[in-house]
Write an enzyme that holds these catalytic residues in place. Structure first.
Site, PDB file in Angstrom:
ATOM      1  N   HIS A   1      74.222  52.340  28.290  1.00  0.00           N
ATOM      2  CA  HIS A   1      72.863  52.607  28.765  1.00  0.00           C
ATOM      3  C   HIS A   1      72.085  53.501  27.795  1.00  0.00           C
ATOM      4  CE1 HIS A   1      74.762  56.193  30.476  1.00  0.00           C
ATOM      5  NE2 HIS A   1      75.403  55.491  31.378  1.00  0.00           N
TER       6      HIS A   1
ATOM      7  N   ASP B   1      80.713  50.826  35.884  1.00  0.00           N
ATOM      8  CA  ASP B   1      81.808  50.823  34.904  1.00  0.00           C
ATOM      9  C   ASP B   1      83.142  51.169  35.571  1.00  0.00           C
ATOM     10  OD1 ASP B   1      80.579  53.321  35.269  1.00  0.00           O
ATOM     11  OD2 ASP B   1      81.271  54.105  33.356  1.00  0.00           O
TER      12      ASP B   1
ATOM     13  N   HIS C   1      84.006  57.016  42.116  1.00  0.00           N
ATOM     14  CA  HIS C   1      82.602  56.991  41.672  1.00  0.00           C
ATOM     15  C   HIS C   1      82.178  55.527  41.588  1.00  0.00           C
ATOM     16  CE1 HIS C   1      79.073  57.617  39.285  1.00  0.00           C
ATOM     17  NE2 HIS C   1      79.626  57.554  38.093  1.00  0.00           N
TER      18      HIS C   1
ATOM     19  N   HIS D   1      87.203  57.847  31.299  1.00  0.00           N
ATOM     20  CA  HIS D   1      86.923  57.289  29.968  1.00  0.00           C
ATOM     21  C   HIS D   1      87.741  58.048  28.931  1.00  0.00           C
ATOM     22  CE1 HIS D   1      83.447  54.940  31.254  1.00  0.00           C
ATOM     23  NE2 HIS D   1      82.954  56.005  31.847  1.00  0.00           N
TER      24      HIS D   1
ATOM     25  N   HIS E   1      78.945  62.937  37.975  1.00  0.00           N
ATOM     26  CA  HIS E   1      77.539  63.085  37.687  1.00  0.00           C
ATOM     27  C   HIS E   1      76.616  62.315  38.629  1.00  0.00           C
ATOM     28  CE1 HIS E   1      76.869  59.154  35.389  1.00  0.00           C
ATOM     29  NE2 HIS E   1      78.158  59.140  35.632  1.00  0.00           N
TER      30      HIS E   1
ATOM     31  N   TYR F   1      79.694  63.526  25.353  1.00  0.00           N
ATOM     32  CA  TYR F   1      79.697  63.033  26.731  1.00  0.00           C
ATOM     33  C   TYR F   1      79.087  64.079  27.669  1.00  0.00           C
ATOM     34  CZ  TYR F   1      81.147  60.433  30.794  1.00  0.00           C
ATOM     35  OH  TYR F   1      81.120  59.712  31.957  1.00  0.00           O
TER      36      TYR F   1
ATOM     37  N   GLU G   1      79.542  54.021  40.122  1.00  0.00           N
ATOM     38  CA  GLU G   1      78.867  53.435  38.955  1.00  0.00           C
ATOM     39  C   GLU G   1      79.677  52.222  38.489  1.00  0.00           C
ATOM     40  OE1 GLU G   1      78.039  56.247  35.834  1.00  0.00           O
ATOM     41  OE2 GLU G   1      77.072  54.737  34.575  1.00  0.00           O
TER      42      GLU G   1
ATOM     43  N   ASP H   1      84.606  60.918  35.734  1.00  0.00           N
ATOM     44  CA  ASP H   1      83.869  61.094  34.477  1.00  0.00           C
ATOM     45  C   ASP H   1      84.011  62.507  33.898  1.00  0.00           C
ATOM     46  OD1 ASP H   1      82.992  58.497  34.132  1.00  0.00           O
ATOM     47  OD2 ASP H   1      81.194  58.785  35.337  1.00  0.00           O
TER      48      ASP H   1
END
Ligand code: FMN
Length: 397
Positions: A24, A82, A78, A224, A146, A193, A80, A165
């Site tokens: 993104h 990904d 989370h 990640h 986040h 990050y 999101e 994350d």
């Protein structure tokens, strides 16, 4: 494609995205991984999934340990995409599976995947535990670290923290652990990050780090990049996070500018000379050729952000607008700002930059400086002096 055992009964079953170069808009020159973890106990538990195009990789790695049909719980730390992008595939394969997430997580799942209203979802909070046999998994809601839905999962008997994350880095490597990652610049990528994803939520990050102080952790499993298992590596990443969350800065200034005929660039170089003459470390970025996410990584621990633009149509160059908008959203704290640039007649860029820096919360102890058209010896000497003044302000803090 095999799972990697990270502790007895706990496996990494994620996916490696070697080709990703933009997340993104955040540049990822080293690619990334989407980390999912499988815990084998009386009940089989999958913690997070991977981006949708990588679902086969996830399922293959799971299959190297257990039939995906046997997954009893999917913990969605989370939502999101990904991390949740393969949740539908996992639920479909497993059939009888319970999905565990925060209340916000449930709301977000429904807003992403209409079919999830049919799922068996159990929402959890900090008081809840999930017994999966020998293990009790507990949950640490981490709102805004986040997203509002974010939580960490913790296995006390393994002393393993699944931090989603938190502590992540965008690095695609077949090596799973920080201590094996050699020269992959793990901590530099963790800084990038934090700067681009977590900086706006530093107050929450500081609180969460405080909360986790007494929690014994042998392994930190982010969603990640590489996993931290060596004490030295865990201490290092935690202490870096503490310093970033506290907004600590070095004697360092970041100079960011755009220019049409290099007049503003000449000023930038003179300001840089002034700062360096006082021993302040600097980073210079011409926005035409620099990447915003790399710049923010340097902004994170800089004491000052110095922004230069020539005047174009009564205001700053468009790239400066983009930079300042992104900077404002990241909410850097406790930093000095300064604006400069070349103009032709009415000017306007320096004033507009100053207003934006002020609105972002920067202190502006040195008055902005502009020069008409090409800076001569006097304007360059004035620019140098501004660099010295800024260095004095930085050193005074
Ligand atoms: C397309 C264009 C629009 C400009 N608009 C303004 C303006 O509105 N007000 C002004 O004071 N100068 C304006 N200028 C003059 C520039 O700000 C001036 O040439 C300056 O020295 C350029 O600095 P740079 O080499 O760092 O880009 C304009 C220049 C160009 C090429």
């Amino acid at each position: 494609m095999k799972a990697v055992e990270i502790k007895k009964g706990i496996y990494w079953v994620g996916a490696i995205d070697y080709n990703l170069r933009s997340f993104h808009g955040y540049t990822t020159p080293r690619g990334t991984t989407y980390n999912a973890y499988l815990v084998i106990d009386e009940k089989t538990t999958l913690i997070d999934t991977v981006k949708a195009p990588f679902k086969d990789e996830l399922l293959k790695r799971v299959s190297s340990v257990v039939n995906p049909k046997e997954i009893d719980y999917l913990i969605a730390n989370h939502v999101e995409m990904d991390h949740s992008g393969s949740a539908s595939a996992v639920v479909e394969q497993a059939g009888d599976i319970e999905v565990i997430c925060t209340a916000k997580g449930e709301d977000f799942l429904h807003a992403h995947y209409p079919g999830s209203t049919e799922w068996n979802i159990q929402t959890v909070g900090s008081e809840d535990t999930l017994n999966i046999g020998k293990r009790n998994l507990s949950f640490i809601p981490a709102p805004m670290l986040h997203w509002p839905d974010t939580m960490f999962t913790y296995s006390a008997s393994d002393r393993v923290l699944f931090s989603n994350d938190g502590f992540g880095q965008h690095i695609a490597t077949p090596r799973r652990f920080c201590d094996e990652a050699g020269d992959w610049n793990v901590f530099g990528e963790a800084q990038k990050y934090y700067a681009n994803i977590l900086m706006p939520y530093s107050r929450m990050a500081a609180k969460k780090l405080d909360e986790l102080k007494g929690v014994p952790v042998d392994v930190v499993c982010p969603s990640h990049g590489v996993i931290f298992r060596e004490k030295g590596d865990i201490n290092r990443i935690v202490s870096l996070y503490k310093s970033w969350a506290a907004g600590e800065s070095k004697e360092k200034a970041v100079i960011v500018y755009d220019t049409m005929y290099n007049s503003t660039e000449k000023m930038a170089r003179a300001i840089d000379d002034g700062l360096r003459s006082m021993g302040v470390d600097t980073r210079i970025f011409n926005l035409r050729v620099s990447d915003l996410s790399d710049i923010m990584s340097e902004v994170l621990d800089a004491a000052a952000v110095i922004v230069g633009s020539s005047t174009l149509n009564n205001g700053p160059m468009p790239s400066i607008g983009g930079f300042l908008t992104y900077l404002k959203g990241l909410r850097p704290r406790g930093k000095i700002g300064f604006a400069f640039g070349s103009y032709g007649w009415g000017g306007g860029a320096v004033k507009a930059i100053n207003q934006e820096l002020e609105a972002t919360g920067f202190e502006l102890p040195v008055e902005g400086f502009q020069t008409r058209f090409v800076p001569g010896r006097d304007a360059l000497s004035q620019s140098f002096k501004r660099g010295v003044q800024l260095a004095n302000q930085i050193k005074r803090r």
